[in-house]
Design an enzyme around this catalytic site. Structure first.
Site, mmCIF file in Angstrom:
data_model
loop_
_atom_site.group_PDB
_atom_site.id
_atom_site.type_symbol
_atom_site.label_atom_id
_atom_site.label_comp_id
_atom_site.label_asym_id
_atom_site.label_seq_id
_atom_site.Cartn_x
_atom_site.Cartn_y
_atom_site.Cartn_z
ATOM 1 N N TRP A 162 0.821 -1.222 0.000
ATOM 2 C CA TRP A 162 0.000 0.000 0.000
ATOM 3 C C TRP A 162 0.854 1.269 0.000
ATOM 4 C CZ3 TRP A 162 1.721 2.508 4.197
ATOM 5 C CH2 TRP A 162 2.183 1.755 5.282
ATOM 6 N N ARG A 171 6.570 -1.068 -11.297
ATOM 7 C CA ARG A 171 7.924 -1.629 -11.242
ATOM 8 C C ARG A 171 7.922 -3.125 -11.577
ATOM 9 N NH1 ARG A 171 11.573 0.057 -6.276
ATOM 10 N NH2 ARG A 171 10.739 -1.656 -5.092
ATOM 11 N N GLU A 262 10.990 -8.297 -2.456
ATOM 12 C CA GLU A 262 11.468 -6.998 -1.959
ATOM 13 C C GLU A 262 10.899 -6.854 -0.559
ATOM 14 O OE1 GLU A 262 13.624 -5.316 -3.350
ATOM 15 O OE2 GLU A 262 13.537 -5.922 -5.447
ATOM 16 N N SER A 453 16.302 5.933 -5.142
ATOM 17 C CA SER A 453 15.513 5.110 -6.062
ATOM 18 C C SER A 453 15.537 5.684 -7.471
ATOM 19 C CB SER A 453 14.066 5.039 -5.583
ATOM 20 O OG SER A 453 14.045 4.548 -4.269
HETATM 21 O O1 SSN Z 1 9.029 1.027 -0.039
HETATM 22 C C1 SSN Z 1 9.563 0.468 -0.976
HETATM 23 C C2 SSN Z 1 9.942 1.071 -2.291
HETATM 24 C C3 SSN Z 1 10.674 2.347 -2.161
HETATM 25 C C4 SSN Z 1 11.218 2.864 -3.465
HETATM 26 O O2 SSN Z 1 11.038 2.254 -4.521
HETATM 27 O O3 SSN Z 1 11.866 3.900 -3.432
#
Ligand code: SSN
Length: 492
Positions: A162, A171, A262, A453
């Protein structure tokens, strides 16, 4: 189909129901529904269809039916669909961001950033779809040839969280479609609406029916175990907690399903004695407060060199106190509510435990009055290493600070966790920071950066933070099988 407006999605999105199978919207097999709440008020937004085991089977049937056609579709065509999805997502940024705010609670500016991030997965994997290589070469000993080809792994099933209802879906969806795989998606029960909007958007982008099937539900174990028991499902990808990941891995073992996991993190944020303290404070705000701290790579525990601890604490505490909490769509709000009341209780219990063990509160921001699921931005100092908050993912806007004196001691403390997702380090001496980075048991390191990220980079963890990588060149590999053909064709 046009992307429905937010009002449509919220009130009554699709006349027939919210389960999306074979390009059609339908009610759950037994007509069941479950409520979705607005975290800013803790009030229900509306009922959503709750898919069951029969729907799960129907979705695999639909996906399997499309597998051969999509696999045979030229990569250029697959790429074009993803490029169109990227453009549509950007065009509908405001609608999608408001929907994310409504069901997840995060501040609008975080939601806009998430839509941009999510869209970039479509663009990156549109670019990767046409670069899936195969090779033809001589056997080193002579006498025959090696043909090594890549082909899609087959039907893929995803369970998404969520905290990033759009980006964690794209992704996974984008590389699967780019590689030639049909998709089954079960979004988190707190945030199913964004996933439904993404399904509508991909249909609009020209994705053939059956390639993306979205099953919102509050009976996840039933739906997911149908998928993991079905031999037609060849890939499973999960983003969520380590505890749930462990159980799913055990189920996936039965059919030896290829998995990507993940999982949770416990990111250290390290400030060395030679750090630019102002830059470290900005980085700390990014790494801690993105998405209200409800992020698996969020800075979870801070180790500040004792010589800069007073300056860093004062400046960081001031920045955290200035955070404005409120409903995500309100002007100027930078911290929205947490996802639900259980989340607020769990954050509170970690703070209480730390204070009970001697930690002091150095900053506490305000929160609006009323029933919303708020937790104030908080800084704790003098937090002992055995406090739960130093060892468990806080998943909220709380920053526990401790000091360190020596590099070996720092590395040992930073690595003293079963997790190994992300780490952050601030130092003006890049050679030194690189040396420390290489000693950290961590899949990703932000070096003088609080944001790391990037859809074009491999995201993932070591130890109990997961298996495999998403994004980057590695992201599409997870959806490809390698076949080697020994060809009896003499080398010339
Ligand atoms: O919380 C997980 C993903 C965080 C991200 O892709 O930057």
């Amino acid at each position: 189909m046009n992307l429905p407006g937010i009002e449509t999605l919220v009130k009554a999105p699709f006349a027939e129901g919210d389960v999306f199978i074979a390009g059609r919207w339908c009610a759950a097999e037994d007509g069941r529904t479950f409520p979705v709440h607005d975290p800013a008020t803790a009030e229900p937004i509306r009922e959503v269809s709750a898919a069951g085991p029969g729907d799960a089977v129907a979705a695999v049937d639909a996906a399997q039916e499309t597998a051969a056609g999509w696999r045979a579709t030229p990569p250029r065509r697959r790429s074009e669909v993803l490029h169109t999805a990227f453009a549509l997502m950007r065009e509908h940024t405001d609608t999608l961001a408001r929907l994310i705010v409504l069901e997840n609670g995060k501040a609008y500016r975080d939601a806009v950033a998430e839509v941009g991030y999510a869209a970039e997965f479509f663009r990156w994997f549109a670019e990767e779809a046409v670069r899936i290589g195969s090779s033809f070469g001589d056997a080193p000993g002579g006498g025959f040839r090696h043909v090594v080809r890549r082909h899609p792994v087959g039907v893929t099933a995803f369970v998404t969280p969520w905290n990033f209802p759009a980006a964690m879906a794209t992704r996974k969806i984008a590389p699967a479609l780019a590689a030639g795989c049909p998709v089954l998606l079960k979004p988190a029960p707190d945030t199913p609406l964004t996933a439904l909007a993404i399904a509508a958007l991909l249909s609009e982008a020209g994705l053939p029916d059956g390639l993306l099937n979205v099953l919102p539900t509050d009976r996840a174990p039933e739906v997911v175990s149908v998928w993991l028991r079905d031999e037609r499902v060849r890939k499973f990808s999960f983003t969520g907690s380590t505890a749930t990941g462990r159980k799913l891995l055990a189920q996936a073992a039965a059919n030896v399903v290829n998995v990507t996991m993940e999982l949770g993190g416990n990111a250290p944020f390290i400030v060395c004695e030679d750090a630019d303290v102002d830059a470290a404070v900005r980085g700390a705000m990014d790494a801690k407060m993105r998405g209200g701290g409800e992020v698996c790579i969020a800075a979870n525990r801070f180790y500040v060199h004792q010589s800069v601890a007073a300056e860093f604490t004062e400046k960081f505490a001031a920045a955290m106190t200035a955070v404005r909490a409120g409903a995500g769509l309100e002007e100027g709000v930078t911290l929205g509510p947490m996802i639900n009341r259980t989340a607020v209780e769990s954050i509170r219990s970690l703070v209480d435990d730390a204070v009970g063990r001697g930690a002091k509160v150095a900053a506490r921001g305000g929160v609006p009055e009323g029933p919303g699921c708020y937790h104030p931005a908080t800084v704790l100092v003098d937090v002992p290493d055995d406090a739960r908050i130093m060892n468990e993912e806080v998943f909220g806007p709380v920053a526990p600070l401790a000091t360190f004196a020596d590099e070996d001691e720092l590395v040992a403390r930073a690595n003293a966790t079963v997790h190994g997702l992300a780490s952050y380090i601030y130092s003006r001496d890049v050679a030194r920071a690189l040396r420390i980075s290489e000693r950290l048991e961590s899949g990703m390191v932000g070096l003088n950066r609080g944001l790391l990220s990037d859809p074009a980079a491999p995201f993932g963890g070591v130890k109990q933070s997961g298996l495999g990588r998403e994004g980057g060149r590695e992201g599409i590999e997870a959806f490809l099988e390698t076949q080697y053909i020994a060809l009896d064709w003499p080398t010339g």
